[in-house]
Design an enzyme around this catalytic site. Structure first.
Site, short mmCIF file in Angstrom:
data_model
loop_
_atom_site.label_atom_id
_atom_site.label_comp_id
_atom_site.label_asym_id
_atom_site.label_seq_id
_atom_site.Cartn_x
_atom_site.Cartn_y
_atom_site.Cartn_z
N HIS A 21 16.59 -0.35 6.91
CA HIS A 21 17.74 -1.11 6.39
C HIS A 21 19.01 -0.70 7.13
CE1 HIS A 21 15.36 -1.17 2.38
NE2 HIS A 21 15.33 -2.40 2.84
N LYS A 45 12.78 -6.51 -12.80
CA LYS A 45 12.20 -5.44 -11.98
C LYS A 45 12.54 -4.10 -12.59
CE LYS A 45 11.71 -7.10 -7.23
NZ LYS A 45 12.15 -6.92 -5.84
N ARG A 94 10.69 -7.82 9.89
CA ARG A 94 9.94 -6.69 10.44
C ARG A 94 8.71 -7.13 11.22
NH1 ARG A 94 8.97 -4.15 4.80
NH2 ARG A 94 8.91 -6.39 4.45
N SER A 132 10.47 0.06 1.09
CA SER A 132 10.92 1.02 0.07
C SER A 132 9.75 1.48 -0.80
CB SER A 132 12.01 0.38 -0.79
OG SER A 132 13.10 0.03 0.01
N1 COA Z 1 13.46 -1.85 6.80
C1 COA Z 1 12.74 -1.36 5.80
N2 COA Z 1 12.28 -2.08 4.77
C2 COA Z 1 12.60 -3.36 4.74
C3 COA Z 1 13.38 -3.97 5.75
C4 COA Z 1 13.80 -3.15 6.82
N3 COA Z 1 14.50 -3.63 7.85
N4 COA Z 1 13.53 -5.27 5.46
C5 COA Z 1 12.88 -5.47 4.30
N5 COA Z 1 12.33 -4.32 3.87
C6 COA Z 1 11.50 -4.14 2.66
C7 COA Z 1 12.25 -3.63 1.48
O1 COA Z 1 12.29 -2.22 1.51
C8 COA Z 1 11.43 -4.15 0.32
O2 COA Z 1 10.36 -3.28 0.13
P1 COA Z 1 9.62 -3.14 -1.28
O3 COA Z 1 9.17 -4.50 -1.67
O4 COA Z 1 8.54 -2.23 -0.95
O5 COA Z 1 10.64 -2.57 -2.24
C9 COA Z 1 10.85 -5.45 0.85
O6 COA Z 1 10.98 -5.39 2.25
C10 COA Z 1 11.56 -6.65 0.32
O7 COA Z 1 12.91 -6.57 0.63
P2 COA Z 1 14.13 -6.78 -0.39
O8 COA Z 1 15.16 -7.44 0.41
O9 COA Z 1 14.55 -5.54 -1.05
O10 COA Z 1 13.55 -7.55 -1.57
P3 COA Z 1 13.39 -8.99 -1.80
O11 COA Z 1 12.83 -9.69 -0.64
O12 COA Z 1 12.65 -9.07 -3.05
O13 COA Z 1 14.94 -9.41 -2.05
C11 COA Z 1 16.64 -10.94 -2.54
C12 COA Z 1 15.28 -10.65 -1.98
C13 COA Z 1 17.18 -9.88 -3.45
C14 COA Z 1 17.58 -11.12 -1.40
C15 COA Z 1 16.40 -12.26 -3.31
O14 COA Z 1 15.43 -12.04 -4.29
C16 COA Z 1 17.63 -12.81 -3.93
O15 COA Z 1 18.45 -13.39 -3.26
N6 COA Z 1 17.76 -12.66 -5.27
C17 COA Z 1 18.88 -13.20 -6.00
C18 COA Z 1 18.44 -14.44 -6.79
C19 COA Z 1 18.43 -15.67 -5.94
O16 COA Z 1 19.44 -16.08 -5.40
N7 COA Z 1 17.26 -16.33 -5.84
C20 COA Z 1 17.13 -17.56 -5.07
C21 COA Z 1 16.91 -17.30 -3.60
S1 COA Z 1 15.28 -16.76 -3.26
#
Ligand code: COA
Length: 165
Positions: A21, A45, A94, A132
């Site tokens: 990150h 979560k 990634r 993570s």
């Molecule tokens: N290096 C290391 N790990 C990485 C990474 C990087 N460069 N890029 C992504 N990851 C990993 C994260 O660590 C995470 O790991 P985990 O699942 O083991 O915890 C995983 O990839 C997912 O990443 P993350 O961005 O934390 O989670 P997500 O994809 O669930 O998050 C949001 C997405 C929060 C941006 C999205 O759910 C959101 O926008 N939520 C708000 C509600 C919304 O607007 N919804 C409508 C749009 S979908």
């Protein structure tokens, strides 16, 4: 003509922030005038680290980067982006397997708010295997995560795991 300043949001759960990150964040900070790293708070979560600890860990590791703000949000990402006058959402890719999910998310966000553009940055090759949850699992089983997360995160992981002993 005055230069237009561009603010980008780097959203995620950051439970905890990893070196992967941080690499994306540093790259983004050289591309945009301001980058807001925003922890998405999802009540469904159950994160390992509280919002407060995640904010603190991120603030500690980004304190030397002047154009980074650390924040958290609930609700729709595009609503938060609009509130912060951000025009760009940054997501790290990634591997090819990330792409389909990220592509759909970018399309949903665009359908919700046309004016906000998702930009993908390619993750550093050292961290393409990293997530993570892997960090949490390895640390929980006593493995060495020193090449996966910043130093202060190692300390927080130790504190958390000792407390749960
Ligand atoms: N290096 C290391 N790990 C990485 C990474 C990087 N460069 N890029 C992504 N990851 C990993 C994260 O660590 C995470 O790991 P985990 O699942 O083991 O915890 C995983 O990839 C997912 O990443 P993350 O961005 O934390 O989670 P997500 O994809 O669930 O998050 C949001 C997405 C929060 C941006 C999205 O759910 C959101 O926008 N939520 C708000 C509600 C919304 O607007 N919804 C409508 C749009 S979908």
């Amino acid at each position: 003509m005055e230069k237009k300043l561009i603010t980008a949001i780097y959203p995620g759960s950051f439970d905890p922030i990893t070196l992967g990150h941080l690499d994306i964040l540093k790259r983004a900070s050289t591309l945009f005038d301001k980058v807001i790293i925003a922890i998405a708070i999802n009540s469904e979560k159950k994160p390992l680290f509280s919002k407060k600890t995640r904010l603190k860990m991120i603030k500690d590791v980004t304190s030397n980067i002047p154009n980074i703000e650390v924040d958290n949000f609930t609700g729709l990402l595009v609503d938060y982006a609009k509130k912060k006058n951000a025009e760009v959402i940054i997501r790290g890719i990634r591997a090819l397997s990330d792409y389909e999910y990220e592509f759909n998310m970018a399309l949903i966000n665009r359908s919700l708010e046309e004016s906000i553009t998702t930009t993908f940055l390619v993750a550093h090759q050292n961290y393409t295997h990293l997530s993570s949850s892997l960090v949490r699992e390895v640390a929980g089983l006593g493995g060495d995560v020193s090449n996966l997360v910043p130093k202060n995160v190692i300390e927080e992981l130790k504190r958390k795991l000792d407390a749960n002993d």
